[in-house]
Design a protein around this motif. Sequence first.
Motif, mmCIF file in Angstrom:
data_model
loop_
_atom_site.group_PDB
_atom_site.id
_atom_site.type_symbol
_atom_site.label_atom_id
_atom_site.label_comp_id
_atom_site.label_asym_id
_atom_site.label_seq_id
_atom_site.Cartn_x
_atom_site.Cartn_y
_atom_site.Cartn_z
ATOM 1 N N UNK A 7 28.609 4.010 2.208
ATOM 2 C CA UNK A 7 29.952 4.343 1.721
ATOM 3 C C UNK A 7 29.910 5.754 1.154
ATOM 4 N N UNK A 8 30.825 6.619 1.607
ATOM 5 C CA UNK A 8 30.845 8.027 1.196
ATOM 6 C C UNK A 8 32.120 8.308 0.417
ATOM 7 N N UNK A 9 31.967 8.801 -0.825
ATOM 8 C CA UNK A 9 33.111 9.174 -1.670
ATOM 9 C C UNK A 9 33.036 10.666 -1.962
ATOM 10 N N UNK A 10 33.493 11.482 -1.019
ATOM 11 C CA UNK A 10 33.470 12.935 -1.163
ATOM 12 C C UNK A 10 34.858 13.513 -0.946
ATOM 13 N N UNK A 11 35.039 14.744 -1.458
ATOM 14 C CA UNK A 11 36.301 15.441 -1.240
ATOM 15 C C UNK A 11 36.949 15.938 -2.507
ATOM 16 N N UNK A 12 36.229 15.927 -3.643
ATOM 17 C CA UNK A 12 36.812 16.444 -4.884
ATOM 18 C C UNK A 12 36.013 17.606 -5.465
ATOM 19 N N UNK A 13 34.806 17.852 -4.958
ATOM 20 C CA UNK A 13 33.947 18.901 -5.520
ATOM 21 C C UNK A 13 33.644 20.000 -4.510
ATOM 22 N N UNK A 14 34.497 20.175 -3.523
ATOM 23 C CA UNK A 14 34.173 21.089 -2.428
ATOM 24 C C UNK A 14 34.267 22.560 -2.808
ATOM 25 N N UNK A 15 34.811 22.869 -3.976
ATOM 26 C CA UNK A 15 34.835 24.260 -4.447
ATOM 27 C C UNK A 15 33.610 24.598 -5.277
ATOM 28 N N UNK A 16 32.707 23.635 -5.443
ATOM 29 C CA UNK A 16 31.520 23.845 -6.271
ATOM 30 C C UNK A 16 30.490 24.682 -5.507
ATOM 31 N N UNK A 17 29.494 25.259 -6.206
ATOM 32 C CA UNK A 17 28.563 26.194 -5.562
ATOM 33 C C UNK A 17 27.794 25.595 -4.388
ATOM 34 N N UNK A 18 27.573 26.440 -3.392
ATOM 35 C CA UNK A 18 26.818 26.027 -2.216
ATOM 36 C C UNK A 18 25.345 25.834 -2.567
ATOM 37 N N UNK A 19 24.654 25.104 -1.699
ATOM 38 C CA UNK A 19 23.209 24.950 -1.844
ATOM 39 C C UNK A 19 22.500 26.239 -1.450
ATOM 40 N N UNK A 20 21.414 26.588 -2.143
ATOM 41 C CA UNK A 20 20.593 27.721 -1.708
ATOM 42 C C UNK A 20 19.700 27.306 -0.542
ATOM 43 N N UNK A 21 19.015 28.278 0.044
ATOM 44 C CA UNK A 21 18.022 27.964 1.064
ATOM 45 C C UNK A 21 16.843 27.237 0.411
ATOM 46 N N UNK A 22 16.223 26.344 1.156
ATOM 47 C CA UNK A 22 15.116 25.565 0.594
ATOM 48 C C UNK A 22 13.982 26.463 0.103
ATOM 49 N N UNK A 23 13.680 27.538 0.855
ATOM 50 C CA UNK A 23 12.541 28.374 0.459
ATOM 51 C C UNK A 23 12.796 29.033 -0.883
ATOM 52 N N UNK A 24 14.061 29.324 -1.196
ATOM 53 C CA UNK A 24 14.359 29.919 -2.503
ATOM 54 C C UNK A 24 14.031 28.942 -3.628
ATOM 55 N N UNK A 25 14.333 27.682 -3.417
ATOM 56 C CA UNK A 25 14.026 26.674 -4.433
ATOM 57 C C UNK A 25 12.511 26.530 -4.588
ATOM 58 N N UNK A 26 11.792 26.562 -3.455
ATOM 59 C CA UNK A 26 10.330 26.465 -3.546
ATOM 60 C C UNK A 26 9.758 27.618 -4.363
ATOM 61 N N UNK A 27 10.269 28.829 -4.126
ATOM 62 C CA UNK A 27 9.785 29.981 -4.894
ATOM 63 C C UNK A 27 10.110 29.805 -6.378
ATOM 64 N N UNK A 28 11.317 29.305 -6.679
ATOM 65 C CA UNK A 28 11.701 29.092 -8.083
ATOM 66 C C UNK A 28 10.748 28.120 -8.768
ATOM 67 N N UNK A 29 10.392 27.053 -8.063
ATOM 68 C CA UNK A 29 9.453 26.086 -8.639
ATOM 69 C C UNK A 29 8.070 26.710 -8.828
ATOM 70 N N UNK A 30 7.646 27.500 -7.851
ATOM 71 C CA UNK A 30 6.335 28.127 -7.914
ATOM 72 C C UNK A 30 6.233 29.111 -9.075
#
Length: 744
Positions: free
Chosen positions: A139-162
């Motif tokens: 069951x999917x309940x989406x359609x109210x937060x679509x103006x929220x920030x986009x996801x970054x690229x995965x490699x950027x998150x890996x660098x942030x964690x590192x």
Amino acid sequence: AVAALGLGLLLGGCRQPRERAGFVYPFDYYYAEPFESRFVPRDDAVRGKVFAERHPVGRAQAFPREKAPGAFRAFVVGGSVAQAYDEQRGVRPALSDALAGLFVGRKVEVVNLGRAGYDSERDVLAVEEVLSYSPDLVVVMDGVNEAYPSLPARWRVRVARWLRGWPLLGGAWQDRVVADSLERTPKDAEAQGLRFESNVRRMARLARERGVPIALCALPINIRDMPPRGELPLRHPAFLRAWVAWEQGDGRRAEGLFEEAVRERPEDLMGHYFLGRCLDRRGGFDAARDRYRRVDAQTKRVRYFNAISRRVAREEGALLADLEEAFAAVSPQGLPGRNLFEDDLHWHRFVDPLVTLTIARSLVAPGVPGADPGWVRAQAPAIERSVRRTRVTRDQAWFVFRHRMWSPIYWRETQGFSERVIALLETIREADPGLLGRLDGFKGWLRGQLRDNVWDRDAAKTFESWWPLLLGHAGELFRRAGEHDLAQRYFSAALEGAVEAGEAGAATLRRVRLGLALSLLQSGREDEGRRELSRLGDDGRAREVWSAYAQAWAGRPAPRHGRGRPLPAPDVERLTREADRVLTGGRPGAAAADETGGSSSPKRDDRVRRLVDKALAAFGRGDVEGASRDLDAALRIAPSDADALMSRGALRSMKKDWPSAIGDYDALLRALRDGGPEGMDEESKGVLWADAMSARGAALEGLGRADEARRAYAEALQKAPRAWPRRAEVRAALERGPGGGEAP
């Protein structure tokens, strides 16, 4: 040590996170965790081998790793509406009850993955994961937060964690990741709709490929009792005339005047909303619905996303749980309002059975193999009747007080009185009249509640600055209701708190003082009311026109002044000009800027942006020379590009090529003196200037030019905006002295 600064600036770039005022999305929760598995294998002493919720912010839930024969496993994904759904024990029937009734004899497992603030981009990753757990329904309940920030690229998150082990570097990189995500976020409805459609279509196709039924929910919205964001546009003459008639209770006249107001300014959402209220009040429900929907079309756009969900469900063979239609069907005149909702989007928990019923209906028509429609036929009348008859209780009013009512004030939705907050206060007052009569006694309690909640701790830290405005809203609610004793008590308490808050309370002080003056005048305490008006500013005419407005509202004779001459009737156009000056503290055009949402984003050559992003990606892979080539190419196209200059200077600092790095920082500082990037606001330019100057100081320190480095650090501190995130680090470097440790 100095090279560390270069790396930090390379990673951080010159862009700072620009998120909603007063709220920064927790980095791990919003940008990193969507890429992680939501469930991890564990050994449970009672249940044996299970998949358990990884993160403490999720529900404490687990399900067997090996699905039992005949079990029916369902997953719910979505944002905060999904997270809250079906959570309160004792509210029946729950989704598990419905599934047990539809699929008799099967053991039911329901797992909820709802996360506050999550959108379809994050939830498509959740759907990809849960499809590996042998589900029978998603069951999917989406359609109210679509103006929220986009996801970054995965490699950027890996660098942030590192980089977490190096706080300065990690913080700079994290800032860059957030800034890029915000910049990439679709801003207009069409772009948001395209992204939403791509995500839900992918969910539907993935489920279809696995042979798993997926139900897309068209979400409901409170269209009747939730005004647009912001305050009343009283500075516009046509709206002001209509508002006075509305406050006086002359609905027919107000309706005609609001029609004039929206003809004159079709973009006036407040005008459309209150025209809808006029039509609603006299029984023109279809016309009222049209006006309310116009407001949603320009604000949350829930119905726009619902239309996409309906079309995707039809084209991809997915199920459709039309909650928008279901809520309308049980609402008076088909207009959902505070009878069902806590705020604009979140429904009361007593409405959960209606949501469950709607999902169940989607399973029996067009039909999921094995679903018994008898449960729906048996349960539907009682559920719909219960929802229609249930009224908001005192406990539910307290929930609105605790979770919904204060947040628009904390986020500084407006410097004046937010109509949304007043609407929420009216919901509370209707359910528990006594609560608002003792609001000022709950100050310590509310602060403690916020402090103890991980989401609300920032609000607790700044509590003293926004609490007076909350009291002011309560005063305004009672002023409009004619309960002037309470209004004046709250206005007076708000004034006292605003004075104590100092600069942070200046705007509150002005708006609350005006409310107090109006209430005093309306209740016949004319001398005191005029004294309050006299404190608004030096322009006596502004005080007189507001006094005349107050008398018009109360239906009292206009006061006399001077040598017995009557005070002239309000000149609406002049009144609104003067009111604008009072309400905005004399800042020309301030109110207009608030309504349009501020300046546009800086314009930039897409080729340059792609090259800078490519350079940073290369650096993330360890390809320093590739990053240098891409930055050189970007600067050949745009020699003054701020991101490219800062990044190349930082890269050169890391390589200890100090003279070349200083050349890049100097070029950036010259560009800023000449006006800086087109469209960038002054505060962002100030942050960029301070970053470049402090980086120049670090490069000078690398060359051994200690006195020049010290002067650069001092100049950066002196001219940086108050909110500069690196202030403490640079101050520490200045106090320590160049060469005394790690550079800022």
